[in-house]
Design a protein around this motif. Structure first.
Motif, PDB file in Angstrom:
ATOM      1  N   ASN A  85       0.829  -1.208   0.000  1.00  0.00           N
ATOM      2  CA  ASN A  85       0.000   0.000   0.000  1.00  0.00           C
ATOM      3  C   ASN A  85       0.866   1.263   0.000  1.00  0.00           C
ATOM      4  OD1 ASN A  85      -2.315   1.587   0.051  1.00  0.00           O
ATOM      5  ND2 ASN A  85      -2.529   1.480   2.284  1.00  0.00           N
ATOM      6  N   LEU A  86       1.784   1.299  -0.927  1.00  0.00           N
ATOM      7  CA  LEU A  86       2.735   2.420  -0.979  1.00  0.00           C
ATOM      8  C   LEU A  86       2.041   3.722  -1.332  1.00  0.00           C
ATOM      9  CD1 LEU A  86       5.661   0.490  -2.597  1.00  0.00           C
ATOM     10  CD2 LEU A  86       5.842   1.835  -0.501  1.00  0.00           C
ATOM     11  N   LYS A  87       2.574   4.798  -0.770  1.00  0.00           N
ATOM     12  CA  LYS A  87       2.044   6.133  -0.984  1.00  0.00           C
ATOM     13  C   LYS A  87       3.134   7.022  -1.583  1.00  0.00           C
ATOM     14  CE  LYS A  87      -0.716   5.560   3.228  1.00  0.00           C
ATOM     15  NZ  LYS A  87      -1.032   6.123   4.564  1.00  0.00           N
ATOM     16  N   SER A  88       2.728   8.115  -2.180  1.00  0.00           N
ATOM     17  CA  SER A  88       3.716   9.007  -2.794  1.00  0.00           C
ATOM     18  C   SER A  88       4.723   9.516  -1.767  1.00  0.00           C
ATOM     19  CB  SER A  88       3.008  10.175  -3.479  1.00  0.00           C
ATOM     20  OG  SER A  88       2.210  10.898  -2.560  1.00  0.00           O
ATOM     21  N   GLU A  89       4.273   9.686  -0.536  1.00  0.00           N
ATOM     22  CA  GLU A  89       5.179  10.175   0.510  1.00  0.00           C
ATOM     23  C   GLU A  89       6.212   9.141   0.950  1.00  0.00           C
ATOM     24  OE1 GLU A  89       1.826  10.274   0.533  1.00  0.00           O
ATOM     25  OE2 GLU A  89       1.032   9.931   2.576  1.00  0.00           O
ATOM     26  N   ASP A  90       6.114   7.913   0.435  1.00  0.00           N
ATOM     27  CA  ASP A  90       7.126   6.899   0.706  1.00  0.00           C
ATOM     28  C   ASP A  90       8.319   7.029  -0.246  1.00  0.00           C
ATOM     29  OD1 ASP A  90       4.441   4.607   1.259  1.00  0.00           O
ATOM     30  OD2 ASP A  90       5.670   5.601   2.791  1.00  0.00           O
ATOM     31  N   THR A  91       8.227   7.901  -1.222  1.00  0.00           N
ATOM     32  CA  THR A  91       9.317   8.103  -2.161  1.00  0.00           C
ATOM     33  C   THR A  91      10.557   8.594  -1.435  1.00  0.00           C
ATOM     34  OG1 THR A  91       7.839   8.570  -4.016  1.00  0.00           O
ATOM     35  CG2 THR A  91      10.082   9.447  -4.152  1.00  0.00           C
ATOM     36  N   THR A 118      18.928   2.341  -2.016  1.00  0.00           N
ATOM     37  CA  THR A 118      18.193   1.991  -3.221  1.00  0.00           C
ATOM     38  C   THR A 118      16.998   2.935  -3.342  1.00  0.00           C
ATOM     39  OG1 THR A 118      17.147   0.172  -4.448  1.00  0.00           O
ATOM     40  CG2 THR A 118      16.778   0.210  -2.063  1.00  0.00           C
ATOM     41  N   GLN A 119      16.754   3.439  -4.551  1.00  0.00           N
ATOM     42  CA  GLN A 119      15.717   4.439  -4.766  1.00  0.00           C
ATOM     43  C   GLN A 119      14.347   3.776  -4.884  1.00  0.00           C
ATOM     44  OE1 GLN A 119      15.911   7.991  -5.127  1.00  0.00           O
ATOM     45  NE2 GLN A 119      13.678   7.808  -5.041  1.00  0.00           N
ATOM     46  N   VAL A 120      13.391   4.311  -4.162  1.00  0.00           N
ATOM     47  CA  VAL A 120      11.987   3.915  -4.281  1.00  0.00           C
ATOM     48  C   VAL A 120      11.195   5.147  -4.697  1.00  0.00           C
ATOM     49  CG1 VAL A 120       9.933   3.146  -3.033  1.00  0.00           C
ATOM     50  CG2 VAL A 120      12.156   2.053  -2.602  1.00  0.00           C
ATOM     51  N   THR A 121      10.483   5.028  -5.798  1.00  0.00           N
ATOM     52  CA  THR A 121       9.671   6.130  -6.290  1.00  0.00           C
ATOM     53  C   THR A 121       8.236   5.644  -6.446  1.00  0.00           C
ATOM     54  OG1 THR A 121      11.560   7.069  -7.472  1.00  0.00           O
ATOM     55  CG2 THR A 121       9.363   7.852  -8.086  1.00  0.00           C
ATOM     56  N   VAL A 122       7.317   6.338  -5.792  1.00  0.00           N
ATOM     57  CA  VAL A 122       5.903   5.969  -5.840  1.00  0.00           C
ATOM     58  C   VAL A 122       5.167   7.072  -6.588  1.00  0.00           C
ATOM     59  CG1 VAL A 122       3.870   5.327  -4.523  1.00  0.00           C
ATOM     60  CG2 VAL A 122       6.154   4.803  -3.628  1.00  0.00           C
ATOM     61  N   SER A 123       4.554   6.686  -7.696  1.00  0.00           N
ATOM     62  CA  SER A 123       3.818   7.660  -8.503  1.00  0.00           C
ATOM     63  C   SER A 123       2.351   7.667  -8.084  1.00  0.00           C
ATOM     64  CB  SER A 123       3.937   7.321  -9.984  1.00  0.00           C
ATOM     65  OG  SER A 123       3.360   6.062 -10.245  1.00  0.00           O
ATOM     66  N   SER A 124       1.796   8.850  -8.044  1.00  0.00           N
ATOM     67  CA  SER A 124       0.396   8.987  -7.612  1.00  0.00           C
ATOM     68  C   SER A 124      -0.542   9.044  -8.800  1.00  0.00           C
ATOM     69  CB  SER A 124       0.238  10.241  -6.758  1.00  0.00           C
ATOM     70  OG  SER A 124       0.663  11.373  -7.483  1.00  0.00           O
TER      71      SER A 124
END
Length: 124
Positions: A85-91, A118-124
């Protein structure tokens, strides 16, 4: 002293999942409390989750509770972070870290060894 290397980051849509792995070199992995931290651009590095040497106790930042799960496999010298349940603020850039002497600590300064991130990017 162990050396740490993270993997598993990437681009995911909001609501999706990622599983980060952190592989440790050396034969003393089980001596360390392990933690995951993250750092977003312009922000301080913050604690996400931690796990004791045997894996018997885990602890989380409020932002991670109910969505993230930390685990470890001492036979494989690896610690994991399952993120759901990733959110954009987890980026952020996610780092694993090892604490040789403490248990349950959440300050970055308490951890002795760090991976490269390691980069994590969550797109909304």
């Amino acid at each position: 002293q162990v050396q740490l290397s993270e993997s598993g980051g990437g681009l995911v849509q909001a609501g999706g999942s990622l599983r980060l792995s952190c592989a440790a070199s050396g034969r003393t992995f089980s001596w360390y409390t392990m933690g995951w931290f993250r750092q977003a651009p312009g922000k301080e590095r913050e604690f996400v989750a931690g796990i004791t040497r045997s894996g018997g106790f885990t602890y989380y930042a409020d932002s991670a509770k109910g969505r993230f799960t930390i685990s470890r496999d001492n036979a494989k010298n690896t610690v994991y972070l399952q993120m759901d349940n990733l959110k954009s603020e987890d980026t952020a850039v996610y780092y694993c870290a090892a604490d040789r002497t403490g248990v349950g600590r959440t300050r970055a300064s308490a951890f002795d060894v760090w991976g490269q991130g390691t980069q994590v990017t969550v797109s909304s």
